[in-house]
Motif scaffolding. Structure first.
Motif, PDB file in Angstrom:
ATOM      1  N   LEU A   1      33.861 -49.497  -8.034  1.00 55.71           N
ATOM      2  CA  LEU A   1      33.486 -47.848  -8.398  1.00 55.71           C
ATOM      3  C   LEU A   1      35.127 -46.784  -7.701  1.00 55.71           C
ATOM      4  O   LEU A   1      35.458 -46.094  -8.053  1.00 55.71           O
ATOM      5  CB  LEU A   1      32.131 -47.194  -8.234  1.00 55.71           C
ATOM      6  N   TYR A   2      34.950 -47.463  -6.365  1.00 55.35           N
ATOM      7  CA  TYR A   2      35.816 -46.690  -5.735  1.00 55.35           C
ATOM      8  C   TYR A   2      37.043 -47.690  -5.206  1.00 55.35           C
ATOM      9  O   TYR A   2      36.820 -49.301  -4.803  1.00 55.35           O
ATOM     10  CB  TYR A   2      35.404 -46.478  -4.590  1.00 55.35           C
ATOM     11  N   PRO A   3      38.010 -47.476  -4.186  1.00 57.23           N
ATOM     12  CA  PRO A   3      39.144 -48.445  -3.458  1.00 57.23           C
ATOM     13  C   PRO A   3      38.317 -49.366  -2.582  1.00 57.23           C
ATOM     14  O   PRO A   3      37.572 -48.578  -1.570  1.00 57.23           O
ATOM     15  CB  PRO A   3      39.940 -47.806  -3.574  1.00 57.23           C
ATOM     16  N   HIS A   4      39.154 -50.745  -2.116  1.00 58.39           N
ATOM     17  CA  HIS A   4      38.286 -51.698  -1.371  1.00 58.39           C
ATOM     18  C   HIS A   4      39.032 -50.770  -0.343  1.00 58.39           C
ATOM     19  O   HIS A   4      38.377 -50.567   0.914  1.00 58.39           O
ATOM     20  CB  HIS A   4      39.595 -53.177  -1.412  1.00 58.39           C
ATOM     21  N   HIS A   5      39.867 -50.440  -0.348  1.00 56.45           N
ATOM     22  CA  HIS A   5      40.755 -49.600   1.735  1.00 56.45           C
ATOM     23  C   HIS A   5      39.721 -48.515   1.637  1.00 56.45           C
ATOM     24  O   HIS A   5      39.587 -47.586   3.136  1.00 56.45           O
ATOM     25  CB  HIS A   5      41.645 -48.853   1.219  1.00 56.45           C
ATOM     26  N   ILE A   6      38.947 -47.355   1.533  1.00 57.82           N
ATOM     27  CA  ILE A   6      37.710 -47.061   1.574  1.00 57.82           C
ATOM     28  C   ILE A   6      37.120 -47.466   2.519  1.00 57.82           C
ATOM     29  O   ILE A   6      36.579 -47.313   3.491  1.00 57.82           O
ATOM     30  CB  ILE A   6      37.452 -46.673   0.444  1.00 57.82           C
ATOM     31  N   ASP A   7      36.488 -49.001   2.394  1.00 57.72           N
ATOM     32  CA  ASP A   7      35.838 -49.726   3.413  1.00 57.72           C
ATOM     33  C   ASP A   7      34.161 -48.758   4.085  1.00 57.72           C
ATOM     34  O   ASP A   7      34.297 -49.269   5.528  1.00 57.72           O
ATOM     35  CB  ASP A   7      36.398 -49.748   3.719  1.00 57.72           C
ATOM     36  N   LEU A   8      33.244 -48.710   2.803  1.00 57.23           N
ATOM     37  CA  LEU A   8      32.173 -48.415   3.747  1.00 57.23           C
ATOM     38  C   LEU A   8      31.533 -49.840   4.344  1.00 57.23           C
ATOM     39  O   LEU A   8      30.673 -48.905   5.249  1.00 57.23           O
ATOM     40  CB  LEU A   8      31.380 -47.588   2.362  1.00 57.23           C
TER      41      LEU A   8
END
Length: 243
Positions: free
Chosen positions: A32-39
């Motif tokens: 649901l959000y891009p990989h680069h956000i990387d939580l």
């Protein structure tokens, strides 16, 4: 959907393949959000802190153990439950106590989700609290008909067949009229075998991919479609355009 992906699969072909789908199932993190956000980097650090505090280990030793538990059990949590009898709810609360400010509202994704016919679900190996926090930060609250988390699965994580069985039964979903959106190829094997339409979400060419993400893992025969733009792909399904 990227221009390159659209050139490989026409909007008409996409719409036709999903014409009988009325249950839409979405993984949470890196879907649901891009990989680069990387939580996951934050969550991983919280996990290391938890293991270190629980067992009195140095951070390096704690990281090694948490990684071994992941390899042996599918989730670090399951190893800690088996060997140390920890409270899983306490673990999930502490390891998901992270900063969500990197997530921003996604009006295009919200509109695309709202336009889908039928029910929408989040199906995650994380906690309900984490799913709710992510959905809120992305501006997607109220768009999902249910969240199926690790607790609801009885701590049987994806990609185990038991996890999918419990999801389908618990949510009253017919696999043959459902679609699954995931960022991990291995998590598409079972839903594909059950008859779900499967979509693999990959990083865009412009993204700086987190070091933990294995780019070679995208090779799979279990994904009916592959896209680096979830909102655009969903818009193509319902024949709408994004502004």
């Amino acid at each position: 959907m990227s221009e390159g992906q659209m050139s490989e699969t026409s909007q008409a072909e996409i719409a036709a393949r999903f014409s009988g789908i009325h249950d839409w199932v979405f993984d949470l993190d890196n879907t649901l959000y891009p990989h680069h956000i990387d939580l996951h980097t934050q969550i991983g650090a919280r996990m290391t802190d938890y293991v270190s505090s629980l067992l009195g280990l140095a951070p390096e030793e704690a990281w090694t153990l948490q990684r071994q538990y992941y390899l042996d059990h599918g989730l670090t949590l399951l190893g800690l439950m088996a060997d140390h009898g920890i409270d899983p709810l306490d673990y999930l609360e502490k390891t998901h106590a992270i900063d969500y400010s990197a997530l921003q509202p996604q009006p295009g994704l919200a509109a695309a989700l709202a336009a889908l016919p039928g029910r929408k679900f989040i199906f995650t190996n994380a906690s309900r609290g984490h799913a709710d926090a992510v959905a809120t930060a992305l501006g997607l609250s109220g768009l999902f008909d249910g969240v199926f988390d690790l607790v609801a699965a009885g701590y049987a994580p994806k990609p185990t067949a038991d996890s999918y069985r419990k999801f389908l039964e618990g949510m009253g979903v017919d696999a043959h009229s459902a679609a699954m959106f995931e960022d991990l190829p291995r998590n598409l094997d079972v839903p594909h075998s059950l008859g779900m339409v499967t979509v693999l979400i990959i990083p865009s060419a412009q993204e700086k991919v987190p070091i933990w993400w294995d780019s070679q893992s995208t090779a799979t025969a279990r994904a009916d479609f592959v896209t680096d733009d979830l909102a655009g792909f969903l818009a193509a399904i319902v024949g709408t355009s994004q502004t």
